[in-house]
Enzyme design. Structure first.
Site, PDB file in Angstrom:
ATOM      1  N   SER A 247     -15.765   8.118  -7.209  1.00 45.62           N
ATOM      2  CA  SER A 247     -14.710   8.796  -7.958  1.00 45.62           C
ATOM      3  C   SER A 247     -14.079   9.873  -7.086  1.00 45.62           C
ATOM      4  O   SER A 247     -13.019  10.374  -7.366  1.00 45.62           O
ATOM      5  CB  SER A 247     -15.288   9.440  -9.211  1.00 45.62           C
ATOM      6  OG  SER A 247     -16.240  10.408  -8.844  1.00 45.62           O
ATOM      7  N   ALA A 248     -14.781  10.170  -5.998  1.00 49.94           N
ATOM      8  CA  ALA A 248     -14.485  11.389  -5.245  1.00 49.94           C
ATOM      9  C   ALA A 248     -13.059  11.535  -4.750  1.00 49.94           C
ATOM     10  O   ALA A 248     -12.451  10.592  -4.265  1.00 49.94           O
ATOM     11  CB  ALA A 248     -15.401  11.422  -4.035  1.00 49.94           C
ATOM     12  N   TYR A 281     -14.558  11.487 -17.438  1.00 52.61           N
ATOM     13  CA  TYR A 281     -15.967  11.867 -17.411  1.00 52.61           C
ATOM     14  C   TYR A 281     -16.285  13.054 -16.500  1.00 52.61           C
ATOM     15  O   TYR A 281     -17.330  13.664 -16.620  1.00 52.61           O
ATOM     16  CB  TYR A 281     -16.828  10.666 -17.021  1.00 52.61           C
ATOM     17  CG  TYR A 281     -17.199  10.578 -15.558  1.00 52.61           C
ATOM     18  CD1 TYR A 281     -18.491  10.887 -15.143  1.00 52.61           C
ATOM     19  CD2 TYR A 281     -16.279  10.178 -14.617  1.00 52.61           C
ATOM     20  CE1 TYR A 281     -18.847  10.790 -13.811  1.00 52.61           C
ATOM     21  CE2 TYR A 281     -16.619  10.083 -13.292  1.00 52.61           C
ATOM     22  CZ  TYR A 281     -17.900  10.391 -12.895  1.00 52.61           C
ATOM     23  OH  TYR A 281     -18.242  10.309 -11.576  1.00 52.61           O
ATOM     24  N   LYS A 282     -15.382  13.395 -15.635  1.00 57.48           N
ATOM     25  CA  LYS A 282     -15.743  14.421 -14.669  1.00 57.48           C
ATOM     26  C   LYS A 282     -14.779  15.586 -14.770  1.00 57.48           C
ATOM     27  O   LYS A 282     -14.992  16.539 -15.480  1.00 57.48           O
ATOM     28  CB  LYS A 282     -15.682  13.784 -13.288  1.00 57.48           C
ATOM     29  CG  LYS A 282     -16.582  14.448 -12.289  1.00 57.48           C
ATOM     30  CD  LYS A 282     -16.563  13.663 -11.003  1.00 57.48           C
ATOM     31  CE  LYS A 282     -17.253  14.406  -9.898  1.00 57.48           C
ATOM     32  NZ  LYS A 282     -17.096  13.700  -8.644  1.00 57.48           N
ATOM     33  N   TYR A 313     -19.148  -1.216 -15.025  1.00 61.07           N
ATOM     34  CA  TYR A 313     -18.896  -2.096 -13.880  1.00 61.07           C
ATOM     35  C   TYR A 313     -18.603  -3.533 -14.327  1.00 61.07           C
ATOM     36  O   TYR A 313     -18.458  -4.416 -13.490  1.00 61.07           O
ATOM     37  CB  TYR A 313     -20.129  -2.144 -12.973  1.00 61.07           C
ATOM     38  CG  TYR A 313     -20.378  -0.930 -12.110  1.00 61.07           C
ATOM     39  CD1 TYR A 313     -20.489   0.338 -12.660  1.00 61.07           C
ATOM     40  CD2 TYR A 313     -20.564  -1.066 -10.725  1.00 61.07           C
ATOM     41  CE1 TYR A 313     -20.768   1.437 -11.864  1.00 61.07           C
ATOM     42  CE2 TYR A 313     -20.832   0.035  -9.923  1.00 61.07           C
ATOM     43  CZ  TYR A 313     -20.931   1.271 -10.502  1.00 61.07           C
ATOM     44  OH  TYR A 313     -21.208   2.358  -9.703  1.00 61.07           O
ATOM     45  N   GLY A 328     -26.365   6.007  -5.856  1.00 65.42           N
ATOM     46  CA  GLY A 328     -27.403   7.036  -5.717  1.00 65.42           C
ATOM     47  C   GLY A 328     -28.416   6.860  -6.839  1.00 65.42           C
ATOM     48  O   GLY A 328     -28.092   6.290  -7.885  1.00 65.42           O
ATOM     49  N   ASP A 329     -29.637   7.354  -6.632  1.00 70.32           N
ATOM     50  CA  ASP A 329     -30.651   7.115  -7.667  1.00 70.32           C
ATOM     51  C   ASP A 329     -30.547   8.108  -8.828  1.00 70.32           C
ATOM     52  O   ASP A 329     -31.384   8.114  -9.723  1.00 70.32           O
ATOM     53  CB  ASP A 329     -32.062   7.125  -7.059  1.00 70.32           C
ATOM     54  CG  ASP A 329     -32.410   8.457  -6.419  1.00 70.32           C
ATOM     55  OD1 ASP A 329     -31.586   9.389  -6.473  1.00 70.32           O
ATOM     56  OD2 ASP A 329     -33.522   8.562  -5.859  1.00 70.32           O
ATOM     57  N   GLN A 336     -25.528   8.420 -17.243  1.00 74.74           N
ATOM     58  CA  GLN A 336     -25.132   7.208 -16.514  1.00 74.74           C
ATOM     59  C   GLN A 336     -26.132   6.057 -16.697  1.00 74.74           C
ATOM     60  O   GLN A 336     -25.889   4.953 -16.243  1.00 74.74           O
ATOM     61  CB  GLN A 336     -24.984   7.517 -15.030  1.00 74.74           C
ATOM     62  CG  GLN A 336     -23.868   8.490 -14.735  1.00 74.74           C
ATOM     63  CD  GLN A 336     -23.536   8.476 -13.252  1.00 74.74           C
ATOM     64  OE1 GLN A 336     -22.826   7.618 -12.763  1.00 74.74           O
ATOM     65  NE2 GLN A 336     -24.060   9.431 -12.523  1.00 74.74           N
ATOM     66  N   ASP A 442      -1.457  33.291 -41.190  1.00 77.00           N
ATOM     67  CA  ASP A 442      -0.697  32.561 -40.165  1.00 77.00           C
ATOM     68  C   ASP A 442       0.804  32.742 -40.420  1.00 77.00           C
ATOM     69  O   ASP A 442       1.502  31.822 -40.838  1.00 77.00           O
ATOM     70  CB  ASP A 442      -1.120  31.073 -40.245  1.00 77.00           C
ATOM     71  CG  ASP A 442      -0.428  30.200 -39.218  1.00 77.00           C
ATOM     72  OD1 ASP A 442       0.101  30.754 -38.225  1.00 77.00           O
ATOM     73  OD2 ASP A 442      -0.412  28.967 -39.411  1.00 77.00           O
TER      74      ASP A 442
HETATM   75  C1  SPV Z   1      -1.429  25.307 -36.317  1.00 76.40           C
HETATM   76  O1  SPV Z   1      -2.453  24.762 -35.946  1.00 76.40           O
HETATM   77  O2  SPV Z   1      -1.286  26.519 -36.357  1.00 76.40           O
HETATM   78  C2  SPV Z   1      -0.289  24.489 -36.685  1.00 76.40           C
HETATM   79  C3  SPV Z   1      -0.495  23.140 -37.185  1.00 76.40           C
HETATM   80  O3  SPV Z   1       0.805  24.959 -36.616  1.00 76.40           O
HETATM   81  S1  SPV Z   1      -0.559  23.215 -38.884  1.00 76.40           S
HETATM   82  O4  SPV Z   1      -1.552  24.191 -39.249  1.00 76.40           O
HETATM   83  O5  SPV Z   1      -0.854  21.903 -39.358  1.00 76.40           O
HETATM   84  O6  SPV Z   1       0.750  23.665 -39.332  1.00 76.40           O
HETATM   85 MG    MG Z   2       0.850  27.014 -36.286  1.00 76.50          MG
END
Ligand code: SPV
Ligand code: MG
Length: 669
Positions: A247-248, A281-282, A313, A328-329, A336, A442
């Site tokens: 993956s490196a 995964y990494k 695989y 690698g082991d 994995q 909010d």
């Molecule tokens: C929030 O996560 O603040 C959003 C999405 O605005 S919702 O709450 O669904 O409005």
């Molecule tokens: Mg919001």
């Protein structure tokens, strides 16, 4: 570990082939002599020190070895009486170079395939190669084997014996016992016998396993006829195919070491994991697949490079059916292991073999990995990663984070299913959750400076791309500054909603007074934001509230097209209905006109729809907008109640993560 190669013999039975140089310099392929092949395998295995006994043509031999220019330190020890003594005396001459070390010892005329040498070196105990499939030779070495252990070695043993070849790995203890007896033999002038005569007297004190190489190539060359047979067998062995997956994007000496070992087994195909598989995964690869592919194509020993698209695989092994898979082991345990189990059973279906080398736990590699992770958290590197993920994956999944610790949960949580690793691709800094964490409603009460403080806390401990819930974006005159600040911080995108005035959370819908902005105003805000933007990567995504506010599908679509025209880099369509029908209808109608602009959904209400279904319908980003807050909050409330009820913490203990577990979430510096 030192390698001891015995090259003092005369090789008389080879006729003209040894008239000008020792037998070990006989060509066995287009590119190699017996010796150059041995030395290359030794160097590829990581051994650095070689002790070589010489006799006839010693100068030719020394010059030849030097001309090979291999990363080996070779100490040559000449047996001055090589024509009158056997190699027991050559070893005696070299004894000071061979004390207190484990060794791998071989006769100079021995040709073996890479896998044989690898098995010898990987043997946990001392071992000698034998073959259960090769008939006992009249005149060559046989080993008496009892309970898997070597008891006697010589040409005279036929009972309980197996064909044996003089290739040994010896622990320092077993070698000391044997070497001490070699010294006794030689000091008693018993120098015309095999070194194994000295071993046979002390083998009870040693633990030398008979390592059965069966049909694999491991043969001495004594005659021109042997040479023909062995050369043909070698050609066949070199056609064996080897597969290893990497993956490196940062190649260090550990990778080179394992590539050399893998290439010593045959023709090496390297499977480079796709960007998506690595990211799952990494960590997000620093270099894209094409560059990582080019890197491996230019490493000596690599014959082909292919893309491996999943951690499993299955597809690649079904297609390539390599003789060997190298790893690698470290995958014997941990996440994995199921992948390893699948590889072993796939190999068993067609007779392939798994070859595992000790995993290098060197601290300097960990340091490199840490440095790479640090790179990913640099704003310039982090910012553009959302766009890269969108280009790479049909669907990008994003989880809510509102603090350093929830950021770490988004960063680290991994689920392994069906050979695949699943992680969230990015983080959503939700206005609802950021406000809730601060105990506030909010309503854009938590101001931008405070929101940026939260982002900073998350950024300090994570590397994944961040999408900010930018509420309404505020006044256009303010929004243009917000855009520039977010870009500087390394945020990948801001989503702003087409509302105005006192914003309330969308999930209230029409239960509260909410005002939708006009198309003109909101388009102007988007356009101003895009104009203010300094980088190419940053994204301004327009969130349409028409369905939330029950203004109808037509309005939602009209806005979507207008906002895209104004420069929006994506459209978020929101709904608070359990039934996903209106979301599906919007996506279908939008996609009928616009095939490329990313569509974002927040399936808090319509949560039965799977990611696969969203992807199939043309959605590009799914945001799980509040689940960490909603799950953490009741858990905390329950623990608090339980303590109050019991007047102690014991009863709450089972509800709590152990301190040890929580500490593992926090990265060490
Ligand atoms: C929030 O996560 O603040 C959003 C999405 O605005 S919702 O709450 O669904 O409005
Ligand atoms: Mg919001």
């Amino acid at each position: 570990m030192k390698a001891l190669i015995l090259n003092s013999g005369m090789g008389k039975r080879m006729g003209v082939l040894t008239s000008e140089h020792p037998k070990c310099m006989t060509e066995i392929s287009e590119t190699d002599t017996i010796l150059s092949r041995q030395l290359k395998l030794i160097a590829a295995s990581g051994i650095k020190e070689v002790v070589m006994t010489t006799g006839a043509f010693d100068e030719v031999l020394v010059n030849y070895c030097n001309s090979l220019d291999l990363p080996l330190h070779i100490t040559f020890v000449k047996n001055p009486v090589y024509s009158e003594t056997n190699y027991i005396y050559s070893i005696y001459c070299a004894r000071e170079e061979l004390r207190d070390t484990q060794i791998v010892m071989m006769h100079g005329d021995l040709v073996f395939e890479g896998k044989v040498f690898c098995d010898v070196l990987n043997s946990e105990t001392s071992c000698m190669t034998v073959s259960s499939t090769v008939p006992l030779p009249e005149k060559d070495f046989k080993a008496v084997v009892d309970d898997g252990k070597i008891k006697k070695v010589g040409i005279e043993f036929f009972d309980n014996a197996m064909t044996a070849q003089p290739l040994y790995k010896l622990s320092a203890e077993d070698w000391k016992v044997w070497l001490d007896n070699i010294e006794k033999f030689c000091e008693n002038k018993n120098t015309g016998v095999y070194a194994e005569n000295a071993l046979n007297e002390v083998s009870d004190q040693c633990n030398i396993r008979a390592l059965d190489v069966r049909h694999s190539l491991c043969n001495e060359i004594d005659t021109p006829e042997d040479l023909a047979v062995v050369s043909a067998k070698l050609k066949e062995a070199m056609e064996k195919t080897v597969y290893m997956c990497v993956s490196a994007d940062m190649i260090h000496s550990g990778h080179i070491a394992i590539i050399k070992k893998a290439a010593a087994l045959g023709k090496l195909t390297v499977g480079v994991l796709s960007d998506e598989a690595v990211a799952s995964y990494k960590r997000f690869p620093l270099m894209p697949f094409e560059e990582r592919k080019a890197l491996f194509e230019n490493i000596a020993g690599v014959d082909h490079v292919v893309e491996q698209k999943t951690l499993s695989y299955k597809d690649i092994l079904t297609e390539l059916k390599p003789d060997y898979v190298v790893h690698g082991d470290d995958w014997k345990e941990g996440f994995q292991k199921p992948i390893r189990d699948e590889v072993t059973s796939l190999l068993a279906t067609y007779g392939g073999q798994l070859v595992e080398f000790p995993y290098s736990k060197d601290d300097k590699y960990k340091e490199l990995e840490r440095a790479a992770k640090d790179q990913l958290s640099i704003p310039d590197v982090r910012r553009g990663r959302l766009r890269k993920l969108l280009a790479m994956k049909p669907l990008v999944t994003v989880m809510e984070a509102h603090s350093g610790i929830t950021g770490l949960i988004c960063e680290k949580t991994t689920v392994y299913q069906d050979g695949k690793a699943h992680q969230f691709d990015g983080m959503w800094v939700s206005s609802l959750c950021d406000s809730t964490a601060k105990g506030k409603p909010d309503i854009e009460l938590v101001d931008m400076s405070s929101r940026m403080r939260t982002i900073d806390d998350i950024m300090e401990v994570t590397t994944k791309p961040i999408i900010l819930d930018g509420d309404t974006g505020g006044l256009t005159e303010h929004f243009v500054y917000t855009v520039k600040t977010l870009e500087r911080m390394g945020v990948s995108a801001v989503i702003i909603e087409d509302k105005t005035g006192l914003k309330k959370n969308s999930l209230f819908g029409t239960e509260v007074q909410q005002t939708q902005d006009t198309i003109e105003n909101f388009s102007a805000k988007i356009a101003a934001g895009k104009k203010a933007q300094k980088t190419k990567e940053f994204m301004i995504i327009a969130r349409i509230e028409s369905l939330i506010l029950e203004r109808g599908m037509e309005d939602a679509l009209e806005r979507a097209f207008a906002f895209t025209k104004a420069g929006a880099d994506g459209i978020m369509i929101h709904s608070r209905k359990k039934d996903p029908a209106e979301i599906f209808e919007f996506v279908e109608k939008f996609r009928a006109v616009d095939k490329t602009t990313p569509i974002v959904v927040v399936p808090t209400s319509f949560n039965t729809v799977t990611e696969e279904e969203f992807a199939a319908r043309g959605v590009n980003i799914v945001i799980y907008a509040n689940q960490l807050t909603r799950s953490g909050f009741p858990a905390m409330q329950k623990a608090a109640t339980t303590i109050l009820e019991n007047h102690r913490a014991k009863e709450a203990d089972d509800m709590c993560m152990s301190i040890k577990e929580i500490l593992t979430l926090i990265p060490e510096e």
